[in-house]
Design an enzyme around this catalytic site. Structure first.
Site, PDB file in Angstrom:
ATOM      1  N   ARG A  36      54.560   4.203   3.494  1.00 51.17           N
ATOM      2  CA  ARG A  36      53.570   5.309   3.998  1.00 51.17           C
ATOM      3  C   ARG A  36      53.531   7.003   3.102  1.00 51.17           C
ATOM      4  O   ARG A  36      52.515   7.620   3.287  1.00 51.17           O
ATOM      5  CB  ARG A  36      53.624   5.831   5.818  1.00 51.17           C
ATOM      6  N   HIS A  53      50.313  10.077   2.376  1.00 52.97           N
ATOM      7  CA  HIS A  53      51.003  11.481   2.172  1.00 52.97           C
ATOM      8  C   HIS A  53      50.481  12.611   0.874  1.00 52.97           C
ATOM      9  O   HIS A  53      50.271  13.328   1.047  1.00 52.97           O
ATOM     10  CB  HIS A  53      52.467  11.958   3.158  1.00 52.97           C
ATOM     11  N   ARG A  61      40.304  12.137  19.143  1.00 52.82           N
ATOM     12  CA  ARG A  61      40.427  12.322  20.073  1.00 52.82           C
ATOM     13  C   ARG A  61      41.030  14.367  19.255  1.00 52.82           C
ATOM     14  O   ARG A  61      41.494  13.714  17.896  1.00 52.82           O
ATOM     15  CB  ARG A  61      42.011  12.219  20.291  1.00 52.82           C
ATOM     16  N   LEU A 101      38.579  32.700   0.870  1.00 54.93           N
ATOM     17  CA  LEU A 101      38.958  31.558   1.928  1.00 54.93           C
ATOM     18  C   LEU A 101      40.031  31.861   2.725  1.00 54.93           C
ATOM     19  O   LEU A 101      41.113  31.785   2.193  1.00 54.93           O
ATOM     20  CB  LEU A 101      38.796  30.176   1.177  1.00 54.93           C
ATOM     21  N   GLY A 139      49.066   7.220   6.584  1.00 47.67           N
ATOM     22  CA  GLY A 139      50.016   6.535   6.826  1.00 47.67           C
ATOM     23  C   GLY A 139      48.754   4.520   5.917  1.00 47.67           C
ATOM     24  O   GLY A 139      49.139   4.189   5.635  1.00 47.67           O
ATOM     25  N   ASP A 166      43.888  12.582   9.631  1.00 46.35           N
ATOM     26  CA  ASP A 166      44.343  11.701   9.654  1.00 46.35           C
ATOM     27  C   ASP A 166      43.772  10.762   8.962  1.00 46.35           C
ATOM     28  O   ASP A 166      43.018  10.190   8.288  1.00 46.35           O
ATOM     29  CB  ASP A 166      43.636  11.270  11.329  1.00 46.35           C
ATOM     30  N   GLY A 167      44.857   9.072   8.097  1.00 42.76           N
ATOM     31  CA  GLY A 167      45.255   8.375   8.363  1.00 42.76           C
ATOM     32  C   GLY A 167      45.364   7.767   6.750  1.00 42.76           C
ATOM     33  O   GLY A 167      45.267   6.430   6.095  1.00 42.76           O
ATOM     34  N   SER A 224      44.521  15.912  19.535  1.00 36.29           N
ATOM     35  CA  SER A 224      45.709  15.646  19.880  1.00 36.29           C
ATOM     36  C   SER A 224      46.232  16.863  19.659  1.00 36.29           C
ATOM     37  O   SER A 224      46.963  17.145  18.794  1.00 36.29           O
ATOM     38  CB  SER A 224      46.089  14.819  18.427  1.00 36.29           C
TER      39      SER A 224
END
Length: 238
Positions: free
Chosen positions: A26, A30, A187, A124, A16, A13-14, A189
């Site tokens: 924005r 990304h 949260r 992985l 934008g 998250d973050g 989400s």
């Protein structure tokens, strides 16, 4: 580090807000976030993490402005096309979880090809959640069970937590040990709702493009200091 998570799940998250703080569009955030993904994959591999699940695009993200959604789809295609060789070289196996039928035929084809290209890698497992939602995941599993009951292959009293879990998106991997969310929000989400029932949650203020190796190691240290009881008392665990 004494205690490392086997499976790490991250909401990135973050992006934008990172771009807006710099006076950029924005989509610049990304694109910067893709570089962070690369760093996190590398660090997880070095630290012995076996599964890394990244929330790339939720089923709710279709509600964003059309121009941003279009750009995200293009970035997903470009990043996948570019990074699959790197994953092959670093022994990383790719798996996309979510309803990919909503994507373009071109993107669906690339997803399938990328998974096949990395199928034999075993250092992985990188799971990318795309057009994914925890409620969707549980619903599609329930539908599969209902179909089996309707066809006489399964009795209602045979439906257990275990049988439902076997029909979720990634039944063959351990549930996440550590859930990380960057960007300051606290949260889940709609991410891995079933699987995160006993996952340790870690929230940090760092915006995803700025999330570096030390931020990730700080999360691992925090996890190492926790006692996981799974419903038992501390004395039973110790």
């Amino acid at each position: 580090m004494d205690k490392m998570p086997e499976h790490v799940a991250i909401i990135m998250d973050g992006n934008g807000r990172w771009a807006q703080q710099r006076g950029k569009a924005r989509h610049a955030g990304h694109r910067a976030g893709v570089e962070t993904v690369r760093r996190v994959i590398e660090t997880c591999g070095q630290q012995g993490v076996r599964v890394l699940t990244l929330f790339a695009f939720s089923s709710e993200n279709w509600q964003r402005p059309k121009t941003e959604v279009k750009m995200l789809m293009e970035l997903f295609f470009t990043a996948l096309n570019r990074e699959v060789r790197r994953m092959k070289k670093r022994n990383v196996r790719l798996r996309i979880i979510g309803d990919i039928s909503a994507f373009s035929d071109k993107l669906q084809k690339l997803i399938i090809e990328s998974e096949k290209t990395t199928a034999d890698n075993d250092c992985l497992l990188l799971q990318v959640a795309a057009n994914y939602g925890g409620r969707w995941d549980i619903t599609q599993a329930a539908r599969k069970l209902a179909e089996q009951v309707e066809q006489g292959e399964l009795k209602v009293d045979q439906i257990t937590e275990e049988t439902l879990a076997q029909h979720l998106s990634c039944p063959d991997v351990p549930e996440p040990d550590l859930f990380i969310r960057t960007g300051g929000e606290k949260r889940i989400s709609n991410f891995l709702l079933w699987q995160c029932a006993y996952t340790e949650l870690y929230f940090c203020e760092t915006l995803w493009p700025d999330f570096d190796q030390e931020d990730l190691l700080a999360a691992f240290r925090d996890y190492a200091g926790r006692q996981r009881r799974f419903g038992r008392v501390a004395e039973q665990v110790s």
